[in-house]
Design a protein around this motif. Structure first.
Motif, PDB file in Angstrom:
ATOM      1  N   THR A 110      39.120  16.965  82.750  1.00 57.43           N
ATOM      2  CA  THR A 110      40.563  16.839  82.574  1.00 57.43           C
ATOM      3  C   THR A 110      41.275  18.095  83.066  1.00 57.43           C
ATOM      4  OG1 THR A 110      40.211  15.460  80.623  1.00 57.43           O
ATOM      5  CG2 THR A 110      42.402  16.413  80.925  1.00 57.43           C
ATOM      6  N   PRO A 111      42.153  17.973  84.069  1.00 54.66           N
ATOM      7  CA  PRO A 111      42.936  19.131  84.523  1.00 54.66           C
ATOM      8  C   PRO A 111      43.902  19.590  83.438  1.00 54.66           C
ATOM      9  CG  PRO A 111      42.978  17.333  86.127  1.00 54.66           C
ATOM     10  CD  PRO A 111      42.433  16.769  84.843  1.00 54.66           C
ATOM     11  N   ALA A 112      44.490  20.759  83.634  1.00 50.48           N
ATOM     12  CA  ALA A 112      45.442  21.292  82.657  1.00 50.48           C
ATOM     13  C   ALA A 112      46.687  20.416  82.561  1.00 50.48           C
ATOM     14  CB  ALA A 112      45.822  22.724  83.033  1.00 50.48           C
ATOM     15  N   GLY A 113      47.044  19.736  83.642  1.00 52.06           N
ATOM     16  CA  GLY A 113      48.172  18.809  83.589  1.00 52.06           C
ATOM     17  C   GLY A 113      49.510  19.403  83.953  1.00 52.06           C
ATOM     18  N   ASN A 114      49.521  20.569  84.598  1.00 49.29           N
ATOM     19  CA  ASN A 114      50.782  21.175  85.021  1.00 49.29           C
ATOM     20  C   ASN A 114      51.377  20.409  86.198  1.00 49.29           C
ATOM     21  OD1 ASN A 114      50.566  23.352  83.145  1.00 49.29           O
ATOM     22  ND2 ASN A 114      49.043  24.289  84.486  1.00 49.29           N
ATOM     23  N   THR A 115      52.679  20.495  86.368  1.00 50.55           N
ATOM     24  CA  THR A 115      53.333  19.848  87.494  1.00 50.55           C
ATOM     25  C   THR A 115      53.588  20.867  88.595  1.00 50.55           C
ATOM     26  OG1 THR A 115      55.514  20.266  86.520  1.00 50.55           O
ATOM     27  CG2 THR A 115      54.447  18.159  86.009  1.00 50.55           C
ATOM     28  N   SER A 116      53.787  20.372  89.810  1.00 53.49           N
ATOM     29  CA  SER A 116      54.007  21.248  90.952  1.00 53.49           C
ATOM     30  C   SER A 116      54.895  20.551  91.966  1.00 53.49           C
ATOM     31  CB  SER A 116      52.673  21.619  91.607  1.00 53.49           C
ATOM     32  OG  SER A 116      52.886  22.289  92.836  1.00 53.49           O
ATOM     33  N   LEU A 122      48.048  15.665  88.419  1.00 49.45           N
ATOM     34  CA  LEU A 122      46.589  15.620  88.459  1.00 49.45           C
ATOM     35  C   LEU A 122      46.117  14.847  87.240  1.00 49.45           C
ATOM     36  CD1 LEU A 122      45.676  19.283  89.523  1.00 49.45           C
ATOM     37  CD2 LEU A 122      46.077  17.287  90.964  1.00 49.45           C
ATOM     38  N   SER A 123      45.801  13.586  87.431  1.00 48.14           N
ATOM     39  CA  SER A 123      45.397  12.752  86.304  1.00 48.14           C
ATOM     40  C   SER A 123      43.914  12.850  86.007  1.00 48.14           C
ATOM     41  CB  SER A 123      45.774  11.298  86.571  1.00 48.14           C
ATOM     42  OG  SER A 123      45.139  10.825  87.754  1.00 48.14           O
ATOM     43  N   LYS A 124      43.107  13.129  87.038  1.00 50.56           N
ATOM     44  CA  LYS A 124      41.672  13.220  86.822  1.00 50.56           C
ATOM     45  C   LYS A 124      41.019  14.083  87.888  1.00 50.56           C
ATOM     46  CE  LYS A 124      41.060   8.801  87.126  1.00 50.56           C
ATOM     47  NZ  LYS A 124      40.429   7.452  87.173  1.00 50.56           N
ATOM     48  N   ALA A 125      39.842  14.547  87.585  1.00 51.42           N
ATOM     49  CA  ALA A 125      39.040  15.328  88.522  1.00 51.42           C
ATOM     50  C   ALA A 125      37.586  15.141  88.111  1.00 51.42           C
ATOM     51  CB  ALA A 125      39.439  16.800  88.498  1.00 51.42           C
ATOM     52  N   TYR A 126      36.680  15.585  88.964  1.00 51.98           N
ATOM     53  CA  TYR A 126      35.263  15.368  88.696  1.00 51.98           C
ATOM     54  C   TYR A 126      34.460  16.625  89.011  1.00 51.98           C
ATOM     55  CZ  TYR A 126      36.786  10.509  88.891  1.00 51.98           C
ATOM     56  OH  TYR A 126      37.448   9.325  88.670  1.00 51.98           O
ATOM     57  N   SER A 127      33.416  16.849  88.224  1.00 54.20           N
ATOM     58  CA  SER A 127      32.449  17.889  88.533  1.00 54.20           C
ATOM     59  C   SER A 127      31.160  17.220  88.980  1.00 54.20           C
ATOM     60  CB  SER A 127      32.190  18.778  87.311  1.00 54.20           C
ATOM     61  OG  SER A 127      31.637  18.009  86.250  1.00 54.20           O
ATOM     62  N   ILE A 135      34.358  21.208  92.019  1.00 52.68           N
ATOM     63  CA  ILE A 135      35.313  20.276  91.421  1.00 52.68           C
ATOM     64  C   ILE A 135      35.940  19.437  92.533  1.00 52.68           C
ATOM     65  CG2 ILE A 135      37.481  20.056  90.143  1.00 52.68           C
ATOM     66  CD1 ILE A 135      36.785  22.707  88.766  1.00 52.68           C
ATOM     67  N   PHE A 136      35.944  18.130  92.326  1.00 49.80           N
ATOM     68  CA  PHE A 136      36.536  17.201  93.286  1.00 49.80           C
ATOM     69  C   PHE A 136      37.797  16.608  92.669  1.00 49.80           C
ATOM     70  CE2 PHE A 136      37.310  12.944  94.853  1.00 49.80           C
ATOM     71  CZ  PHE A 136      37.215  13.086  96.227  1.00 49.80           C
ATOM     72  N   VAL A 137      38.911  16.683  93.414  1.00 50.14           N
ATOM     73  CA  VAL A 137      40.193  16.151  92.937  1.00 50.14           C
ATOM     74  C   VAL A 137      40.626  15.036  93.871  1.00 50.14           C
ATOM     75  CG1 VAL A 137      42.582  16.669  92.341  1.00 50.14           C
ATOM     76  CG2 VAL A 137      40.827  18.452  92.099  1.00 50.14           C
ATOM     77  N   PRO A 138      40.664  13.776  93.393  1.00 51.87           N
ATOM     78  CA  PRO A 138      41.179  12.689  94.235  1.00 51.87           C
ATOM     79  C   PRO A 138      42.624  12.984  94.644  1.00 51.87           C
ATOM     80  CG  PRO A 138      40.117  11.828  92.258  1.00 51.87           C
ATOM     81  CD  PRO A 138      40.264  13.303  92.057  1.00 51.87           C
ATOM     82  N   ASN A 139      42.981  12.559  95.822  1.00 52.96           N
ATOM     83  CA  ASN A 139      44.280  12.857  96.421  1.00 52.96           C
ATOM     84  C   ASN A 139      45.424  12.955  95.404  1.00 52.96           C
ATOM     85  OD1 ASN A 139      46.597  13.029  97.939  1.00 52.96           O
ATOM     86  ND2 ASN A 139      46.200  11.235  99.187  1.00 52.96           N
ATOM     87  N   PRO A 140      45.931  14.176  95.154  1.00 51.17           N
ATOM     88  CA  PRO A 140      47.043  14.338  94.208  1.00 51.17           C
ATOM     89  C   PRO A 140      48.404  14.399  94.900  1.00 51.17           C
ATOM     90  CG  PRO A 140      46.145  16.475  94.718  1.00 51.17           C
ATOM     91  CD  PRO A 140      45.381  15.474  95.566  1.00 51.17           C
ATOM     92  N   PHE A 141      48.418  14.230  96.229  1.00 46.26           N
ATOM     93  CA  PHE A 141      49.660  14.386  96.982  1.00 46.26           C
ATOM     94  C   PHE A 141      50.398  13.055  97.128  1.00 46.26           C
ATOM     95  CE2 PHE A 141      46.668  17.585  98.665  1.00 46.26           C
ATOM     96  CZ  PHE A 141      47.394  18.742  98.466  1.00 46.26           C
ATOM     97  N   THR A 142      51.714  13.127  97.103  1.00 47.88           N
ATOM     98  CA  THR A 142      52.503  11.974  97.521  1.00 47.88           C
ATOM     99  C   THR A 142      52.435  11.893  99.049  1.00 47.88           C
ATOM    100  OG1 THR A 142      54.557  13.243  97.796  1.00 47.88           O
ATOM    101  CG2 THR A 142      54.076  12.353  95.588  1.00 47.88           C
ATOM    102  N   ARG A 143      52.856  10.785  99.602  1.00 49.32           N
ATOM    103  CA  ARG A 143      52.843  10.662 101.068  1.00 49.32           C
ATOM    104  C   ARG A 143      53.742  11.712 101.706  1.00 49.32           C
ATOM    105  NH1 ARG A 143      52.714   4.147 102.513  1.00 49.32           N
ATOM    106  NH2 ARG A 143      50.785   3.701 101.341  1.00 49.32           N
ATOM    107  N   ALA A 222      44.149  26.357  91.388  1.00 46.76           N
ATOM    108  CA  ALA A 222      43.161  27.189  90.693  1.00 46.76           C
ATOM    109  C   ALA A 222      43.460  27.251  89.193  1.00 46.76           C
ATOM    110  CB  ALA A 222      43.147  28.593  91.303  1.00 46.76           C
ATOM    111  N   ARG A 223      44.743  27.396  88.833  1.00 50.82           N
ATOM    112  CA  ARG A 223      45.105  27.456  87.411  1.00 50.82           C
ATOM    113  C   ARG A 223      44.744  26.168  86.674  1.00 50.82           C
ATOM    114  NH1 ARG A 223      49.670  30.427  89.240  1.00 50.82           N
ATOM    115  NH2 ARG A 223      50.968  28.533  89.347  1.00 50.82           N
ATOM    116  N   GLU A 224      44.820  25.051  87.364  1.00 57.38           N
ATOM    117  CA  GLU A 224      44.481  23.769  86.739  1.00 57.38           C
ATOM    118  C   GLU A 224      43.036  23.740  86.236  1.00 57.38           C
ATOM    119  OE1 GLU A 224      46.159  20.720  86.212  1.00 57.38           O
ATOM    120  OE2 GLU A 224      47.956  21.920  86.525  1.00 57.38           O
TER     121      GLU A 224
END
Length: 325
Positions: A110-116, A122-127, A135-143, A222-224
């Motif tokens: 679970t990421p820290a959940g901060n906004t940017s 960031l709803s989920k991530a994987y180790s 750590i793998f983060v599925p695409n957190p970017f908008t188009r 990184a902070r997440e």
């Protein structure tokens, strides 16, 4: 903190780097390096057979038949491509379909959940249990955010700042006037502290201004995940102009401060990413990385050999292939 790793990534149905693949390629960005073609980076050690290399061979694209190839040769090439086995590649979009031995390696965190303003929530991530610190983060970017970073990588991080350095420096006036025709020749652009390829060092004699937005993006990622004090000072944007481009096995170990992570963003085509351990005799795990995905390599993962042996044809999202940065 000097020379903290920043970003490495792929992009598009065109090539990659932050990894930018230009929309038909891929772009990757990271504070480490990737090269296009079958050339390995300069910190690729040795050419002898090893476990890591054997895994690279499993995923490389089969040789393409020559223009004058016989029907038999063309059929043989088609057969080799059809028989290539990707069942051992971790697909984070199909975790429930993985082999049990692969699924057991993946743990949701679970990421820290901060906004940017630079990426969405960031709803989920994987180790990955076999590579501590990865750590793998599925695409957190908008188009819109993906397009923003592609534009920055292609048109800003390669010009306007006279201290930027690329493989074209000294040959093309890319830094004063961006030209589409140069993109097929562009392989990398370095920002901030410039890696000295021959000596494999960063030095005070070779550095320039680091982009504020890219530094904030990396620090926020990184902070997440438990790195509150990262200040990125070096990045290499890797451009992959066609889908036969690869990145050989290498380590990113030239920074003064190895306690901070690499933040690697990819835009463009899907690639297969391999990451193992401290030697090339450690069997690597294979992961699909799609456009917008982010990989952090901290802790033990900072010392792990990694590579990109394959870019998958035709996998760039259509909203990027139609995008004119």
């Amino acid at each position: 903190m000097k020379r903290q790793k920043l970003t490495e990534s792929p992009d598009g149905d065109r090539p990659h780097t932050m990894m930018l693949q230009e929309q038909e390629d891929t772009t990757q960005g990271d504070t480490s390096t990737k090269h296009c073609g079958c050339d390995a980076p300069r910190n690729y050690h040795g050419s002898e057979a090893n476990v890591f290399r054997e895994h690279e061979k499993l995923y490389r694209a089969p040789p393409q038949p020559k223009s004058n190839a016989s029907r038999q040769q063309i059929r043989a090439a088609q057969k080799a491509a059809a028989e290539q086995d990707f069942s051992n590649v971790v697909d984070f979009t199909k975790l429930d379909s993985l082999k049990p031995e692969l699924r057991s390696l993946i743990e949701e965190i679970t990421p820290a959940g901060n906004t940017s303003k630079y990426f969405g929530g960031l709803s989920k991530a994987y180790s990955v249990k076999s590579v501590p610190g990865l750590i793998f983060v599925p695409n957190p970017f908008t188009r819109a955010q993906e397009k923003y970073w592609i534009h920055r990588c292609m048109k800003n991080y390669t010009l306007n700042n006279p201290t930027n350095v690329s493989n074209l420096t000294g040959n093309k006036q890319l830094w004063t006037e961006w030209k589409q025709e140069y993109m097929s020749e562009l392989r990398w652009s370095s920002l901030g502290y410039h890696f000295q390829w021959t000596e494999r060092i960063y030095s005070e004699d070779h550095h320039g201004e680091f982009p504020v937005d890219l530094g904030e993006l990396c620090a926020e990622f990184a902070r997440e995940f438990g790195y509150p004090n990262m200040t990125a000072e070096a990045a290499i944007i890797n451009f992959y102009p066609h889908t036969r481009c690869t990145m050989g096995a290498h380590l990113d170990d030239a920074e003064d401060d190895m306690s901070q992570p690499i933040v690697s963003c990819t835009f463009g085509n899907t690639v297969i990413f391999l990451i193992g351990g401290r030697t090339r005799d450690v069997p690597p795990v294979a992961l699909y990385i799609r456009s917008g995905d982010v990989v952090l390599m901290g802790g033990e993962a900072r010392y792990a050999y990694h590579a990109i042996p394959r870019m998958m044809d035709g996998t760039c999202p259509t909203y990027l292939t139609e995008f004119n940065p």
